[in-house]
Motif scaffolding. Structure first.
Motif, short mmCIF file in Angstrom:
data_model
loop_
_atom_site.label_atom_id
_atom_site.label_comp_id
_atom_site.label_asym_id
_atom_site.label_seq_id
_atom_site.Cartn_x
_atom_site.Cartn_y
_atom_site.Cartn_z
N ASN A 126 0.85 -1.21 0.00
CA ASN A 126 0.00 0.00 0.00
C ASN A 126 0.88 1.26 0.00
OD1 ASN A 126 -2.20 1.61 -0.02
ND2 ASN A 126 -2.74 1.32 2.14
N GLU A 127 1.67 1.37 -1.04
CA GLU A 127 2.62 2.48 -1.19
C GLU A 127 2.71 2.72 -2.69
OE1 GLU A 127 4.17 4.33 0.92
OE2 GLU A 127 6.15 4.86 0.16
N MET A 128 1.84 3.55 -3.20
CA MET A 128 1.85 3.82 -4.64
C MET A 128 1.61 5.30 -4.84
SD MET A 128 -1.64 1.75 -5.58
CE MET A 128 -1.17 0.25 -4.74
N THR A 129 2.35 5.86 -5.79
CA THR A 129 2.29 7.31 -5.96
C THR A 129 2.26 7.67 -7.45
OG1 THR A 129 4.70 7.25 -5.77
CG2 THR A 129 3.52 8.03 -3.85
N VAL A 130 1.75 8.87 -7.70
CA VAL A 130 1.89 9.45 -9.04
C VAL A 130 2.79 10.67 -8.90
CG1 VAL A 130 -0.17 8.61 -10.25
CG2 VAL A 130 -0.42 10.49 -8.64
N HIS A 131 3.69 10.85 -9.86
CA HIS A 131 4.66 11.95 -9.80
C HIS A 131 4.48 12.89 -10.99
CE1 HIS A 131 8.12 9.95 -7.29
NE2 HIS A 131 6.94 9.77 -6.74
N ASP A 132 4.65 14.16 -10.72
CA ASP A 132 4.68 15.17 -11.78
C ASP A 132 5.98 15.95 -11.63
OD1 ASP A 132 4.34 17.33 -13.48
OD2 ASP A 132 2.81 18.31 -12.23
N SER A 133 6.88 15.84 -12.60
CA SER A 133 8.10 16.64 -12.64
C SER A 133 8.93 16.55 -11.35
CB SER A 133 7.76 18.12 -12.90
OG SER A 133 6.96 18.22 -14.04
N MET A 134 9.09 15.33 -10.85
CA MET A 134 9.95 15.12 -9.68
C MET A 134 11.34 14.75 -10.19
SD MET A 134 8.06 15.32 -6.84
CE MET A 134 8.82 14.31 -5.60
N PHE A 135 12.37 15.40 -9.64
CA PHE A 135 13.74 15.14 -10.09
C PHE A 135 14.66 14.97 -8.89
CE2 PHE A 135 11.73 17.28 -13.68
CZ PHE A 135 12.06 16.42 -14.72
N GLY A 136 14.40 13.92 -8.10
CA GLY A 136 15.20 13.67 -6.90
C GLY A 136 16.60 13.18 -7.27
N GLY A 137 17.58 13.47 -6.39
CA GLY A 137 18.98 13.06 -6.62
C GLY A 137 19.24 11.62 -6.19
N TRP A 138 20.50 11.22 -6.21
CA TRP A 138 20.89 9.84 -5.91
C TRP A 138 20.46 9.42 -4.52
CZ3 TRP A 138 22.21 6.81 -9.69
CH2 TRP A 138 22.88 7.31 -10.80
N HIS A 139 19.89 8.24 -4.42
CA HIS A 139 19.47 7.68 -3.12
C HIS A 139 19.11 6.21 -3.29
CE1 HIS A 139 15.64 8.63 -5.07
NE2 HIS A 139 15.06 7.76 -4.24
N THR A 140 18.88 5.54 -2.16
CA THR A 140 18.23 4.23 -2.21
C THR A 140 16.90 4.41 -1.49
OG1 THR A 140 18.84 3.28 -0.08
CG2 THR A 140 20.51 3.17 -1.82
N ASP A 141 15.99 3.43 -1.63
CA ASP A 141 14.71 3.55 -0.93
C ASP A 141 14.70 2.79 0.39
OD1 ASP A 141 13.83 5.16 -2.94
OD2 ASP A 141 12.67 3.63 -3.97
N THR A 142 15.89 2.36 0.85
CA THR A 142 15.93 1.65 2.13
C THR A 142 16.79 2.38 3.16
OG1 THR A 142 17.68 0.24 1.24
CG2 THR A 142 15.45 -0.66 1.20
N THR A 143 17.15 3.64 2.87
CA THR A 143 17.96 4.38 3.84
C THR A 143 17.17 4.59 5.14
OG1 THR A 143 19.09 5.53 2.06
CG2 THR A 143 19.28 6.50 4.24
N SER A 144 15.90 4.97 5.03
CA SER A 144 15.18 5.28 6.28
C SER A 144 14.93 4.06 7.16
CB SER A 144 13.90 6.07 6.05
OG SER A 144 13.45 5.99 4.79
N PRO A 145 14.48 2.89 6.63
CA PRO A 145 14.35 1.77 7.56
C PRO A 145 15.68 1.43 8.24
CG PRO A 145 13.97 1.02 5.29
CD PRO A 145 14.00 2.53 5.28
N GLU A 146 16.79 1.57 7.49
CA GLU A 146 18.10 1.21 8.07
C GLU A 146 18.56 2.27 9.07
OE1 GLU A 146 21.03 -0.08 5.27
OE2 GLU A 146 22.66 0.11 6.72
N ALA A 147 18.55 3.54 8.63
CA ALA A 147 19.18 4.58 9.45
C ALA A 147 18.22 5.13 10.51
CB ALA A 147 19.67 5.70 8.55
N LYS A 148 16.93 5.20 10.18
CA LYS A 148 15.99 5.78 11.16
C LYS A 148 15.27 4.71 11.95
CE LYS A 148 15.42 10.08 8.78
NZ LYS A 148 14.77 10.66 7.63
N GLY A 149 15.04 3.54 11.33
CA GLY A 149 14.25 2.50 12.01
C GLY A 149 15.11 1.38 12.55
N ASN A 150 16.43 1.43 12.29
CA ASN A 150 17.30 0.36 12.77
C ASN A 150 16.90 -1.01 12.28
OD1 ASN A 150 19.62 0.49 14.12
ND2 ASN A 150 18.68 1.01 16.11
#
Ligand SMILES: O=C(O)CCC(=O)C(=O)O
Length: 305
Positions: A126-150
């Protein structure tokens, strides 16, 4: 070329992923070979496409939406986000009020592709999005569970949760419109998580920048309008940057992102983390799907989770 049969898929998973191995997080590599177009771009989700996803952390499947569907979706996106395309990026998660736009992309070609690539038991998180003109830089999508959620669930070798992006324009060097990736980084240490860990540790030694060599090897995926790009949440990625302002409405970047994974413990842990993170951030979780939405998914053998 044949579509991946279930029996082959299970064999492939056994060969590539074996049992849950101990936590792995290799350091950044000295180099990351670029993957040629012919090796990552497929007209259907074959065995070779699934191997590409496992090996490189991404794959592209052509024409999930045909030209008529792309035109309808683009029209729906500009109604949703507004016709003015001079603004900064906007995004919306699924809610009861915008569900119809998501239904436009949920067709059997999409369902068959993600079943072939991820497994017959695939669920849409239950994580689905629509984007308009989003231009995010380099990242992974698991930084927050690792760094913020341990959390560690994403660090096992057989981690297999993916972003499934459907792009509504060709990727271009001038206007962006698709995805850049560093192939193979889904098996490597997340450089941002590594940095955050170092910054909390009061170390006297400087941080060795794990990102540096990786980013020199980023490559753009040559997706066309209507293509599906599936990538591991752990792979280092960014939106292909835009060098120039749009010339007209057809250059405007629109995309869908659906998170999908197998119906297993790891995907359930990820789903719980999303709830935990939403609570930490004080944002409300996406609402339950309507009966129409769930029925549509069911008719394609999919579920929202
Ligand atoms: O906009 C894109 O193409 C990239 C999206 C992205 O970075 C993400 O979904 O995490």
């Amino acid at each position: 070329v044949e579509i991946l049969p279930v029996s082959l898929f299970s064999r492939l998973k056994t060969v590539v992923a074996t049992k849950q191995s101990p936590v792995t997080a290799l350091p950044a590599a000295a180099s990351y070979p670029a993957v040629p177009f012919e090796e990552y771009s497929f007209s259907t989700a074959t065995v070779a496409a699934a191997v590409c996803l496992q090996t490189n952390g991404f794959v592209a499947i052509r024409n999930i939406l045909d030209e008529t569907a792309v035109a309808e979706c683009r029209d729906a996106f500009s109604k949703l986000f507004g016709v003015d395309h001079s603004h900064d990026g906007k995004t919306q998660g699924r809610s009861l009020s915008n569900e119809t736009i998501f239904l436009k992309a949920l067709n059997t070609r999409f369902a068959d592709a993600i079943r072939s690539l991820i497994g017959n038991d695939v669920v849409l998180v239950n994580e689905m999005t629509v984007h308009d003109s989003m231009f995010g830089g380099w990242h992974t999508d698991t930084t927050s569970p690792e760094a913020k959620g341990n959390k560690q669930f994403h660090l096992f070798d057989d981690f297999g949760i993916y972003q499934c992006g459907i792009y509504l324009q060709d990727n271009s060097m001038l206007f962006g419109g698709g995805l850049d990736v560093v192939p193979g980084t889904h098996r490597r240490r997340d450089p941002v998580a590594a940095y955050l860990e170092w910054s909390k540790s009061n170390q006297k030694t400087p941080f060795v920048h794990e990102c540096g060599s990786a980013l020199d090897h980023g490559m753009s995926i040559a997706n066309l309008r209507g293509d599906l790009v599936v990538f591991n949440l752990r792979v280092l990625h960014r939106a292909t940057p835009r060098a120039l302002p749009y010339r007209d409405k057809e250059d405007r970047k629109f995309a869908y992102f659906f998170v999908a994974g197998p119906d297993n413990k790891t995907t359930r842990s990820y789903r719980s983390w999303l709830d935990e993170y939403a609570e930490l951030q004080g944002v409300s979780k996406p609402s339950q799907a309507s009966a129409e939405f769930s029925d549509r998914l069911r008719s394609m053998g999919l579920r929202i989770f």
